[in-house]
Every structure is written in C-alpha cells, then in structure tokens.
Design a protein around this motif. Structure first.
Motif, PDB file in Angstrom:
ATOM      1  N   THR A 154       0.831  -1.202   0.000  1.00 24.31           N
ATOM      2  CA  THR A 154       0.000   0.000   0.000  1.00 24.31           C
ATOM      3  C   THR A 154       0.862   1.248   0.000  1.00 24.31           C
ATOM      4  O   THR A 154       0.566   2.224  -0.693  1.00 24.31           O
ATOM      5  CB  THR A 154      -0.934  -0.003   1.227  1.00 24.31           C
ATOM      6  OG1 THR A 154      -1.738  -1.185   1.192  1.00 24.31           O
ATOM      7  CG2 THR A 154      -1.826   1.218   1.229  1.00 24.31           C
ATOM      8  N   ARG A 156       3.697   1.640  -1.359  1.00 24.75           N
ATOM      9  CA  ARG A 156       4.338   1.833  -2.654  1.00 24.75           C
ATOM     10  C   ARG A 156       3.359   2.269  -3.735  1.00 24.75           C
ATOM     11  O   ARG A 156       3.761   2.580  -4.838  1.00 24.75           O
ATOM     12  CB  ARG A 156       5.026   0.532  -3.096  1.00 24.75           C
ATOM     13  CG  ARG A 156       6.334   0.266  -2.400  1.00 24.75           C
ATOM     14  CD  ARG A 156       7.186  -0.655  -3.255  1.00 24.75           C
ATOM     15  NE  ARG A 156       6.455  -1.875  -3.589  1.00 24.75           N
ATOM     16  CZ  ARG A 156       6.380  -2.941  -2.803  1.00 24.75           C
ATOM     17  NH1 ARG A 156       6.956  -2.925  -1.634  1.00 24.75           N
ATOM     18  NH2 ARG A 156       5.731  -4.020  -3.170  1.00 24.75           N
ATOM     19  N   ARG A 157       2.078   2.239  -3.470  1.00 24.79           N
ATOM     20  CA  ARG A 157       1.109   2.558  -4.505  1.00 24.79           C
ATOM     21  C   ARG A 157       1.249   4.006  -4.957  1.00 24.79           C
ATOM     22  O   ARG A 157       1.508   4.902  -4.161  1.00 24.79           O
ATOM     23  CB  ARG A 157      -0.314   2.285  -4.011  1.00 24.79           C
ATOM     24  CG  ARG A 157      -0.593   0.789  -3.906  1.00 24.79           C
ATOM     25  CD  ARG A 157      -2.038   0.511  -3.601  1.00 24.79           C
ATOM     26  NE  ARG A 157      -2.239  -0.920  -3.382  1.00 24.79           N
ATOM     27  CZ  ARG A 157      -3.377  -1.460  -2.998  1.00 24.79           C
ATOM     28  NH1 ARG A 157      -4.428  -0.687  -2.766  1.00 24.79           N
ATOM     29  NH2 ARG A 157      -3.489  -2.759  -2.839  1.00 24.79           N
ATOM     30  N   ASP A 303       6.783   3.834 -12.003  1.00 19.97           N
ATOM     31  CA  ASP A 303       5.710   4.566 -11.322  1.00 19.97           C
ATOM     32  C   ASP A 303       4.733   5.225 -12.288  1.00 19.97           C
ATOM     33  O   ASP A 303       3.821   5.939 -11.863  1.00 19.97           O
ATOM     34  CB  ASP A 303       6.305   5.635 -10.393  1.00 19.97           C
ATOM     35  CG  ASP A 303       6.909   5.021  -9.136  1.00 19.97           C
ATOM     36  OD1 ASP A 303       6.674   3.823  -8.886  1.00 19.97           O
ATOM     37  OD2 ASP A 303       7.628   5.743  -8.425  1.00 19.97           O
ATOM     38  N   ASP A 322       1.403  -4.062  -8.006  1.00 20.01           N
ATOM     39  CA  ASP A 322       1.245  -3.667  -6.607  1.00 20.01           C
ATOM     40  C   ASP A 322       1.262  -2.150  -6.452  1.00 20.01           C
ATOM     41  O   ASP A 322       0.622  -1.598  -5.563  1.00 20.01           O
ATOM     42  CB  ASP A 322       2.336  -4.315  -5.731  1.00 20.01           C
ATOM     43  CG  ASP A 322       3.739  -3.901  -6.134  1.00 20.01           C
ATOM     44  OD1 ASP A 322       3.943  -3.603  -7.327  1.00 20.01           O
ATOM     45  OD2 ASP A 322       4.630  -3.890  -5.276  1.00 20.01           O
ATOM     46  N   ARG A 323       1.968  -1.434  -7.335  1.00 16.44           N
ATOM     47  CA  ARG A 323       2.014   0.028  -7.254  1.00 16.44           C
ATOM     48  C   ARG A 323       0.755   0.671  -7.825  1.00 16.44           C
ATOM     49  O   ARG A 323       0.382   1.775  -7.411  1.00 16.44           O
ATOM     50  CB  ARG A 323       3.216   0.564  -8.031  1.00 16.44           C
ATOM     51  CG  ARG A 323       4.553  -0.005  -7.622  1.00 16.44           C
ATOM     52  CD  ARG A 323       5.664   0.714  -8.367  1.00 16.44           C
ATOM     53  NE  ARG A 323       6.793  -0.178  -8.598  1.00 16.44           N
ATOM     54  CZ  ARG A 323       7.884   0.169  -9.249  1.00 16.44           C
ATOM     55  NH1 ARG A 323       7.982   1.394  -9.726  1.00 16.44           N
ATOM     56  NH2 ARG A 323       8.863  -0.683  -9.436  1.00 16.44           N
ATOM     57  N   HIS A 324       0.113   0.005  -8.790  1.00 13.23           N
ATOM     58  CA  HIS A 324      -0.929   0.662  -9.578  1.00 13.23           C
ATOM     59  C   HIS A 324      -2.317   0.072  -9.393  1.00 13.23           C
ATOM     60  O   HIS A 324      -3.271   0.582  -9.992  1.00 13.23           O
ATOM     61  CB  HIS A 324      -0.546   0.610 -11.059  1.00 13.23           C
ATOM     62  CG  HIS A 324       0.752   1.285 -11.374  1.00 13.23           C
ATOM     63  ND1 HIS A 324       0.870   2.651 -11.487  1.00 13.23           N
ATOM     64  CD2 HIS A 324       2.001   0.779 -11.550  1.00 13.23           C
ATOM     65  CE1 HIS A 324       2.132   2.963 -11.751  1.00 13.23           C
ATOM     66  NE2 HIS A 324       2.843   1.844 -11.793  1.00 13.23           N
ATOM     67  N   GLY A 326      -4.471   0.293  -7.200  1.00 13.20           N
ATOM     68  CA  GLY A 326      -5.473   1.213  -6.660  1.00 13.20           C
ATOM     69  C   GLY A 326      -6.189   1.995  -7.740  1.00 13.20           C
ATOM     70  O   GLY A 326      -7.404   1.892  -7.921  1.00 13.20           O
ATOM     71  N   TRP A 327      -5.441   2.798  -8.510  1.00 12.67           N
ATOM     72  CA  TRP A 327      -6.090   3.627  -9.529  1.00 12.67           C
ATOM     73  C   TRP A 327      -6.600   2.805 -10.703  1.00 12.67           C
ATOM     74  O   TRP A 327      -7.586   3.181 -11.357  1.00 12.67           O
ATOM     75  CB  TRP A 327      -5.172   4.745 -10.002  1.00 12.67           C
ATOM     76  CG  TRP A 327      -3.961   4.322 -10.807  1.00 12.67           C
ATOM     77  CD1 TRP A 327      -2.691   4.118 -10.348  1.00 12.67           C
ATOM     78  CD2 TRP A 327      -3.907   4.100 -12.217  1.00 12.67           C
ATOM     79  NE1 TRP A 327      -1.852   3.761 -11.374  1.00 12.67           N
ATOM     80  CE2 TRP A 327      -2.570   3.749 -12.536  1.00 12.67           C
ATOM     81  CE3 TRP A 327      -4.845   4.156 -13.248  1.00 12.67           C
ATOM     82  CZ2 TRP A 327      -2.155   3.449 -13.832  1.00 12.67           C
ATOM     83  CZ3 TRP A 327      -4.436   3.852 -14.545  1.00 12.67           C
ATOM     84  CH2 TRP A 327      -3.107   3.509 -14.831  1.00 12.67           C
ATOM     85  N   HIS A 354      -3.687  -9.577  -7.206  1.00  9.57           N
ATOM     86  CA  HIS A 354      -3.966  -8.280  -7.824  1.00  9.57           C
ATOM     87  C   HIS A 354      -4.833  -8.438  -9.068  1.00  9.57           C
ATOM     88  O   HIS A 354      -5.753  -7.641  -9.302  1.00  9.57           O
ATOM     89  CB  HIS A 354      -2.665  -7.570  -8.184  1.00  9.57           C
ATOM     90  CG  HIS A 354      -1.872  -7.122  -7.002  1.00  9.57           C
ATOM     91  ND1 HIS A 354      -2.459  -6.602  -5.860  1.00  9.57           N
ATOM     92  CD2 HIS A 354      -0.528  -7.105  -6.764  1.00  9.57           C
ATOM     93  CE1 HIS A 354      -1.513  -6.276  -4.988  1.00  9.57           C
ATOM     94  NE2 HIS A 354      -0.345  -6.574  -5.508  1.00  9.57           N
TER      95      HIS A 354
END
Length: 710
Positions: A154, A156-157, A303, A322-324, A326-327, A354
């Motif tokens: 979270t 790193r998101r 990123d 894992d970074r993306h 969310g959006w 994911h």
C-alpha cells in the motif's frame, strides 16, 4: 647546489603526482567498488555461512560484474589493451565470487536467471553505482513478490499525474445502470454439492476438443492491408455478437494478441486494461498500433510517469501491479486482458491476487465487461491450474460456480453422482468461452516441427564430478529410505522395494532441495549438467548456423548463456542476446539485430525471459542447451520459431548429457506433454495430471539405486 636541490625537489613532487594519477585511474569506476564488496563477502564466507546482508551483496556484485563485462565488450572508445586489462580485473572478482560460492553453495541460487532480485538488492545496486559515480538509468520494475506485505504494498502505490488529469477532466464515471441488476444466487438442487472438484476432473477425463461454438467469421477491417486468418476472425465475430468471456488457449503462434485487440474493438471495451509479462509489454503497444491504430495505447513503466492517462488501452506488467492496483481499479475499464494467463496459476502470489482483485472491481462497475485470458499453455503441472483463470473470468468464486455456470449445470438435470455429469459439466464450462485451436487444424500451412535429442558424452573432469554428485545423491536417498524402513512403527512389511515409501522419501528430498536450490541435490546436479553441456551445445549451434542459417539458442542459467556467447565469439560468429536484466530498448535492439541483420547468426535466449511473446521465425532451428522442468516451458520456447509465417520445417535440438539423470528427466518431460492435449484437445493419451517431474526424477534415481544394491 641550490639549483640542483630545486630540481631534486621538483622531481620529488612530480613522481607522486604520476603515481597518484595511476592510482586514481585504478580506483575510478565500478570495478574497485566491486572489488571491495566481494572481499567483504569472501571474508564473511570464511567466518561461516553468509548472512542475509552478505548474500544481498554477493548477488549485487554478480549482477554488476555481468553488466560491466557486457559494457566493456561493447565499448568502442577504449583500446584493446584497456579492455583486456578491465576484463582481467573483472575475472579476478568473478574468481572470488566462485570461491565464495564453493564455500557456501546456497549462494549459487542467487546467480540463476530466474533468481528473485529483492528491493534490498536493488537499493544496494543503486548505492554501489552512486559510489562509482555512474549515472543511473530509470529504476527498473520491481517484482511484486518482493513486497514485505500488504502494508508495504500500500505504501508503494502511486497514481501517475496523467491519470489524475484524466480523473479531474471527468470526475464522474458514467454509471452503468444495467450493473444494478444483480443475479441472485441460485438455490437449486446442486446447492449442497461440492462442484469445483468435479468440474476440474471433467477435463482430466478428456473428451472432444475444447472449443466453444464460434460464429462464422465476419469481414473485419484491418488497417495496412493485413488479413485475419479464419480462426482469428471467429473470435472477433463472437465478441461482436455479444460474448464477453474468453479463455483463449490457442496453441502458441496463432496470433492471440491480435484476436484480443480486435475483440476489444468489436465489443467497444474501452478503456481496456492489458496485464502482460514485462518482456512483452512493448510488443503489446506495437501490436495495438498495428491492429487498432484508432485506439491509442500507453505502457506503464515503473511509477507510470511517462504514461498517457487518456489512452484507450493501458498496458501494465505483472511486476508493477502492486504500485498501480489502486487507480487501475477506479479508472472505469470496460475490458481486461491477461496475457500468458498461466502466470496467475498460483493464487497465493501477489500477482494473482492483484489480477483477481482488478477483475472483481471491473465486474462491479460494468455489466458484462470483456474479460480475456490468453495462454497457449493453460495447464502446466495440474488440472487445477484452471482455478485462478476461471475465477478471473468470473466463472467461479472461491468455493463454487457463479450464477451463469451454476444455471447451466442445473439445466443438465445431473449431479456428480451420475455417470454423465462429467461430460455435461465439461461442455457447460467450454460454452462459457474456452477457445482452443491447434496449428494443425487452423494453420495447415505451418510446417511440421520435431524434437530431436542429441546425446553428448561428458567424459572430462566435469562429467566425472557430475556422476559422482549423482551417486552421492542416490546414496543419501538410499540412506533415508533404509532409516525410514528401520524406524517404521506400523509393523507392515513389503516384499522387495516399498514403492510407497520410495515416493515419500523422494518427496522429503524434493522439499528440502526446493528450499536450498543448491548443493548436491537434484537442482544443483541439473545446474552442473547444464554448465558442463554449455560448450558442447554452443559448438553444435555454431555448426548449425554455418550449415543451415540462423539458430535460436535457449538456456536456463546465466552462466550457461555466458559460456555459449564466449564460444560463438571464439568461432567468429555474431550473436544477439535476450536476457531478463535488459532494458526494453536493449532487448528490442537485440531482437531487431537477429531478425534483420543477416550477419547475426545466433540469438542466445533465456528460457524464462525469452520464452514468451517473441517472434523469431526468421530461424527454423532451435537448440535447447538445458532442460526445463515442464513441457509447457519447452513448448513456449520452440514456438518462438514455430508460428504463423514460418515457411520451413522446425527442428528443436535437445542436448542431453548421456549417462546422467538428464536423460531420465527428458523422458519425464515428454510423458507430461499430454496434459493439455488430454484436457483440451480430446486426446486419449494417459497422463497423470499432477505428476511432478522433480519428484519423479528422484523416485527413478532411488528406485534404480535400490534395484542395483539389491
């Protein structure tokens, strides 16, 4: 006297400056940084087992030595003498690494092409490069599995600025009122039955070929004068007619990427999310430009600073989900494609979690989104490899079939207790969207392929060492077997060899070997065999290149690739290299060199990094220098050449070390080749769906040793 004294004084000052400049040259760049680090690891190994920090340093030094060696060889600005001196210093560092690994053999696992590079190693690599005064390229994508946990993931998101701009430009997603119509769970006669197990077994039993009924192909406008083959146009027509879930399991080389892109266009499934392996994400953007140029595609790197948040097609690789995630879940995608979908078969991995999370969020926002799982090898080890893919497509959940599949099963009027249930259940799943076509059926113009085993004798010191290691492994297995037999408390006796106990002992050994991945175990022995075969395999590839043209050379480990490239260089053959640690730009440059430059005779490929998503059909001969553990990985490698557009018969030359376990493992791989054929192609070939090559190899080794000793 005064003048002489002044001259002497000047000489005294000049000499140290000259020496200092020489020392400065020796101490410039990355090599002295690596030398200091490798001495620290060596000292730690001399004191005992290397601790985690030392293991990280060992791995980073090995990576940077490899990178620096490649840079020096390609450096056209230095003289031959300067390059030779630098390479000599790197060889010294490599020698210390080898001696250190000999003291602590668990370090060998860190040198593998498929070795995980954790964030701690990436951070140390950056520090070493900074200490050497080297400007660094943008940070590469970090594996999702390196996450320390949900909290770390979270933290790193990220949300790329262009995505923020898109959200500000249109802050309200258009509501899909149809999605408010919720399918109530059915409570029919099958509600109390456990159905997932029988559904998987229905494919284990085989049957007719696994392909849903597809409509007659319609004319599909393709820009640039390109044409779709009939089997490709059928999938596009199915999407145009309203079908929305596909497990597109065509054999490799039949153009699944184009089918997915045009199906999304036919279904107007934009914005479209494509989750793909890192090594093919640039190729996806290129294919999108070719097949659907009216729908711009963007690729998410790191990123996402360089992505276009307003694009119709968003391509992201598994490693940065894992970074993306969310959006991505909030953008309002109407379609999602998962390429090489067998990558998500392990449901406990972050990449699988994911992908499943994203598909759930897309289904929650959009009524009947387009969901496509693409894989030419959907089954690798077990029939339950289907589980995560079916869940992504929305056919099942964690415990049971979802509404559409449950309704279809209910309509059969059968239960798992009825003999006809399995055939009917299999048909119900296929109708949801399994599409499987073989090259022989839909692309008869593709020439045949064959796998030819080429035995080589390892009669040198390396060969004797390998056979001694095999014997030591066999002795350890026999000792464990005899100890288990002597301490058995059940009182049961078995005449001759107790094969059940043999399998248990082999299982214990395999579990321990999987944790260590080094030493005198089955993994260590196979790696040593690969190293011993490297020169012989490269020699044969060189002969092929001289006589029949371009050759694709596959290996599993970096040191085998290094040895092969040195052989080609000695023989005066130009080669290209495709590895996992290359940037997309370097990778594409090497692919273009092999495909377009007639002077580049060989491409040296990593099995893990180049086994998917590449078109290397300019060659028709493949050399497999090392054996894979699965037929699927071997097939993927060969199908970089055996695909649509190939005009010549394809031969894969499998290099087998005679009088070693290599031959047995080749037989075991071949025996597993029927899993997908039986489950999807209607083959009657008898195979064990859960057979494990590593386990079976140990079983064979122990059984042979017991038979000999008896």
């Amino acid at each position: 006297m005064a003048q002489r004294g002044q001259r002497q004084s000047g000489a005294t000052r000049t000499a140290p400056r000259t020496q200092r400049r020489a020392r400065d040259v020796d101490n410039e760049g990355i090599i002295p940084v690596l030398a200091r680090a490798v001495r620290e690891v060596e000292a730690a190994a001399q004191r005992g087992r290397v601790r985690p920090a030392g293991r990280t340093k060992f791995q980073v030094v090995a990576l940077l030595v490899r990178e620096e060696r490649a840079r020096i060889k390609a450096d056209g600005t230095s003289s031959e003498a300067q390059r030779a001196e630098q390479l000599k210093r790197l060889d010294g560092i490599a020698t210390i690494l080898a001696k250190t690994a000999a003291r602590d053999t668990s370090l060998l696992a860190l040198l593998g092409e498929d070795a995980v590079i954790p964030e701690s190693a990436r951070s140390l690599r950056r520090e070493m490069l900074e200490a050497a005064g080297i400007e660094q390229a943008p940070e590469e994508d970090a594996p999702a599995e390196a996450a320390a946990g949900p909290a770390a993931a979270t933290e790193r998101r990220v949300v790329p600025q262009s995505v923020v701009s898109r959200q500000l430009a249109n802050p309200f997603l258009a509501p899909d009122f149809a999605s408010a119509v919720q399918h109530r769970p059915r409570t029919g006669r099958l509600a109390s039955w456990e159905l997932l197990g029988p559904l998987f077994r229905s494919f284990e039993y085989g049957g007719d070929s696994s392909c849903m009924d597809l409509p007659d192909p319609t004319s599909v406008r393709v820009p640039g004068g390109r044409e779709l083959m009939r089997h490709q146009a059928q999938v596009v027509a199915a999407a145009a007619s309203g079908h929305r879930t596909f497990l597109l399991a065509d054999e490799p080389g039949l153009g699944k990427t184009a089918q997915a892109l045009l199906a999304a266009q036919a279904a107007d499934a934009y914005p479209l999310l494509a989750v793909v392996p890192n090594v093919v994400k640039a190729n996806w953007a290129h294919e999108a430009e070719l097949w659907t140029p009216g729908h711009p595609a963007t690729v998410v790197h790191g990123d996402g600073h360089t992505m276009d948040g307003f694009a119709d097609i968003v391509v992201v690789n598994y490693e940065v989900l894992d970074r993306h995630v969310g959006w991505l879940g909030d953008l309002g995608f109407k379609g999602m494609v998962v390429d090489e979908a067998h990558f998500i078969k392990n449901k406990s991995s972050q990449r699988s979690q994911h992908v499943l999370q994203l598909s759930e969020r897309i289904r929650a926002r959009t009524m009947r989104p387009l969901l496509m799982a693409l894989t030419g090898t959907p089954l690798i080890n077990d029939i339950e490899d289907f589980r995560a893919i079916w869940q992504f497509l929305g056919w099942i959940d964690e415990k049971k079939p979802r509404a559409e599949l449950m309704a279809s099963l209910d309509e059969t009027g059968l239960t798992p207790a009825d003999s006809g249930f399995y055939a009917a259940a299999r048909a119900s799943v296929i109708d949801l969207g399994i599409v499987r076509r073989r090259k022989v059926d839909v692309a008869s113009d593709i020439p045949d392929r064959r796998i030819a085993d080429l035995p080589v004798e390892l009669d040198d010191e390396a060969g004797r060492s390998i056979r001694a290691a095999e014997q030591e492994l066999a002795r350890r297995l026999v000792s464990r077997y005899e100890m288990a037999l002597a301490t058995r408390t059940s009182g049961a006796t078995v005449e001759g060899i107790d094969h059940d106990l043999v399998r248990r002992v082999a299982g214990w050994e395999r579990e321990e070997a999987a944790k260590a991945k080094a030493g005198e175990n089955v993994f260590g022995v196979m790696r040593r065999i690969g190293q011993a075969k490297a020169g012989l395999a490269a020699d044969y590839a060189a002969q092929l290149a001289r006589s029949v043209g371009k050759v694709v050379f596959f290996a599993k480990h970096v040191d085998v690739m290094d040895a092969a490239e040195e052989t080609f260089a000695r023989r005066g053959l130009r080669y290209a290299s495709i590895r996992g640690d290359q940037t997309p730009k370097v990778r594409q440059k090497n692919i273009d060199a092999f495909v377009g430059d007639p002077e580049v005779a060989v491409v040296v490929c990593s099995l893990t990094a180049a086994g998917v998503g590449l078109n290397l059909q300019v060659a028709s001969n493949v050399v497999l220098a090392e054996l894979s553990w699965t037929d699927a990985e071997q097939t993927q490698a060969i199908d970089r050449v055996h695909r649509i557009g190939q005009g010549d018969p394809v031969t894969a030359w499998r290099i087998i070390a005679a009088q070693t376990i290599d031959g047995k493992i080749a037989q075991l791989i071949d025996s597993k080749a029927g899993l997908a054929a039986r489950a999807l192609d209607g083959s009657d070939e008898e195979v064990s769906s859960s057979a494990d090559v590593q386990l079976e190899a140990l079983v064979a080794l122990l059984t042979d040793a017991l038979s000999t000793s008896g």
